[in-house]
Design an enzyme around this catalytic site. Structure first.
Site, PDB file in Angstrom:
ATOM      1  N   ASP A  43       1.955  -0.332  -1.546  1.00  0.00           N
ATOM      2  CA  ASP A  43       2.715  -1.463  -2.092  1.00  0.00           C
ATOM      3  C   ASP A  43       1.819  -2.688  -2.268  1.00  0.00           C
ATOM      4  O   ASP A  43       0.900  -2.910  -1.480  1.00  0.00           O
ATOM      5  CB  ASP A  43       3.884  -1.783  -1.144  1.00  0.00           C
ATOM      6  CG  ASP A  43       4.941  -2.636  -1.819  1.00  0.00           C
ATOM      7  OD1 ASP A  43       5.000  -2.648  -3.069  1.00  0.00           O
ATOM      8  OD2 ASP A  43       5.712  -3.299  -1.096  1.00  0.00           O
ATOM      9  N   ASN A  99       0.738  -3.871  -5.644  1.00  0.00           N
ATOM     10  CA  ASN A  99      -0.032  -3.925  -6.899  1.00  0.00           C
ATOM     11  C   ASN A  99       0.348  -5.140  -7.746  1.00  0.00           C
ATOM     12  O   ASN A  99      -0.517  -5.815  -8.303  1.00  0.00           O
ATOM     13  CB  ASN A  99       0.227  -2.677  -7.749  1.00  0.00           C
ATOM     14  CG  ASN A  99      -0.321  -1.414  -7.120  1.00  0.00           C
ATOM     15  OD1 ASN A  99      -0.995  -1.469  -6.100  1.00  0.00           O
ATOM     16  ND2 ASN A  99      -0.016  -0.277  -7.728  1.00  0.00           N
ATOM     17  N   HIS A 107      -1.647  -2.081 -11.382  1.00  0.00           N
ATOM     18  CA  HIS A 107      -1.510  -0.636 -11.151  1.00  0.00           C
ATOM     19  C   HIS A 107      -2.817   0.165 -11.356  1.00  0.00           C
ATOM     20  O   HIS A 107      -3.113   1.025 -10.533  1.00  0.00           O
ATOM     21  CB  HIS A 107      -0.351  -0.066 -11.983  1.00  0.00           C
ATOM     22  CG  HIS A 107       0.980  -0.690 -11.633  1.00  0.00           C
ATOM     23  ND1 HIS A 107       1.431  -0.798 -10.332  1.00  0.00           N
ATOM     24  CD2 HIS A 107       1.948  -1.267 -12.391  1.00  0.00           C
ATOM     25  CE1 HIS A 107       2.617  -1.400 -10.316  1.00  0.00           C
ATOM     26  NE2 HIS A 107       2.952  -1.707 -11.558  1.00  0.00           N
ATOM     27  N   ARG A 130       1.776  -8.019  -6.876  1.00  0.00           N
ATOM     28  CA  ARG A 130       1.341  -9.301  -6.296  1.00  0.00           C
ATOM     29  C   ARG A 130      -0.173  -9.475  -6.396  1.00  0.00           C
ATOM     30  O   ARG A 130      -0.665 -10.577  -6.605  1.00  0.00           O
ATOM     31  CB  ARG A 130       1.790  -9.388  -4.824  1.00  0.00           C
ATOM     32  CG  ARG A 130       3.254  -9.804  -4.692  1.00  0.00           C
ATOM     33  CD  ARG A 130       3.780  -9.528  -3.320  1.00  0.00           C
ATOM     34  NE  ARG A 130       4.029  -8.098  -3.131  1.00  0.00           N
ATOM     35  CZ  ARG A 130       4.181  -7.538  -1.935  1.00  0.00           C
ATOM     36  NH1 ARG A 130       4.079  -8.250  -0.844  1.00  0.00           N
ATOM     37  NH2 ARG A 130       4.429  -6.239  -1.845  1.00  0.00           N
ATOM     38  N   LEU A 161      -7.849  19.300   1.830  1.00  0.00           N
ATOM     39  CA  LEU A 161      -6.726  18.354   1.904  1.00  0.00           C
ATOM     40  C   LEU A 161      -5.578  18.762   0.969  1.00  0.00           C
ATOM     41  O   LEU A 161      -5.832  19.164  -0.173  1.00  0.00           O
ATOM     42  CB  LEU A 161      -7.237  16.967   1.495  1.00  0.00           C
ATOM     43  CG  LEU A 161      -6.205  15.853   1.349  1.00  0.00           C
ATOM     44  CD1 LEU A 161      -5.675  15.428   2.713  1.00  0.00           C
ATOM     45  CD2 LEU A 161      -6.809  14.648   0.630  1.00  0.00           C
TER      46      LEU A 161
END
Ligand code: IPE
Ligand code: IPE
Ligand code: MG
Length: 251
Positions: free
Chosen positions: A22, A24, A39, A26, A133
């Protein structure tokens, strides 16, 4: 495996890390840019974090990329995000595959364009036998929706007479949710300063350790990730037991 003095014992590291990326918007606004310009910088942070997790031999990394509520954003932002989603898959999937990373998606796909849905399916197929992963991207994901769909599928089984209502237990519900084969997250991280779950993995976060950082997502670095892991290593996970019980179990 022998752990050298001063070296970290990776066997204690979280096996599954889940992140709400969270901040991006701002981050861009702080630079007097339109929100949407944040983004692409967020994607760069994703690449850093994926590399870190692969190097540190973390088993699963789940990233919240787009929530089922994010469709409420201005049309222009949603459309930029869709474009960026497609572009990032086109640019990055090959390299994920070369790095033995398995890509999976959770969330409802039907709302995405046909082209995006096809690319998602192809990327999953290409990487499905990779053993490094597992990178789970939550796209059009909502925790309420995940639980709702799970309950619906169980209700169908009851209706068909396959199971009785009193046979429904926690394992059955967990198995009906997205990616039931993966362990629940050990560590949850949210960047950007907000301290909320925003409808992320509600069921799966029941006993997860939480870490919040004010850092905005595009600024998120390998060091931030290491700091979150170091903090995780100081936590005592009791799962309802007393501290004494936990300590005698680990001795
Ligand atoms: C997170 O950053 C990215 C998405 C939700 C797609 P935001 O866009 O929510 O950034 P802020 O919270 O408005 O700064
Ligand atoms: C959560 O961030 C969803 C993602 C990071 C994809 P939001 O920015 O949408 O969350 P709220 O609206 O502040 O709770
Ligand atoms: Mg936000």
């Amino acid at each position: 495996m022998q752990v050298e003095p001063g070296e970290k014992d990776k066997s204690l590291y979280p096996k599954h890390i889940a992140i709400i990326m969270d901040g991006n918007g701002r981050w861009a606004q702080q630079r007097h840019l339109p929100r949407i310009m944040g983004h692409p910088s967020g994607v760069k942070a994703v690449k850093r974090v994926v590399r870190f997790c692969a190097e540190q031999e973390i088993q699963v990394l789940t990233l919240f990329a787009f929530s089922s509520e994010n469709w409420r954003r201005p049309k222009e932002e949603v459309s930029k995000l869709m474009g960026l989603f497609m572009l990032t898959m086109q640019k990055e999937v090959k390299s994920l595959n070369n790095n033995n990373i398995r890509l999976r998606f959770i969330g409802e796909r039907a709302n995405f364009s046909e082209k995006i849905q096809q690319k998602m399916a192809k990327s999953e197929q290409l990487t499905e036998n990779n053993t490094g992963l597992t990178l789970v991207i939550a796209a059009n994901y909502g925790g309420h929706r995940d639980i709702t769909l799970a309950l619906r599928s169980i209700a169908e089984q009851v209706k068909a007479g396959i199971i009785e209502p009193d046979e429904i237990d926690e394992t059955m519900i967990a198995d009906a949710l997205s990616v039931p084969d993966l362990p629940d997250p050990d560590l949850f991280i949210r960047s950007g300063g907000e301290k909320r779950i925003s409808n992320f993995l509600l069921w799966q976060l029941a006993y997860t350790e939480f870490y919040f950082t004010p850092e905005l997502w595009p600024d998120f670095k390998a060091e931030t990730m290491q700091a979150a892991i170091d903090d995780f290593l100081t936590r005592e996970r009791r799962f309802g037991r007393t501290s004494e019980q936990v300590q005698s179990m680990s001795n």
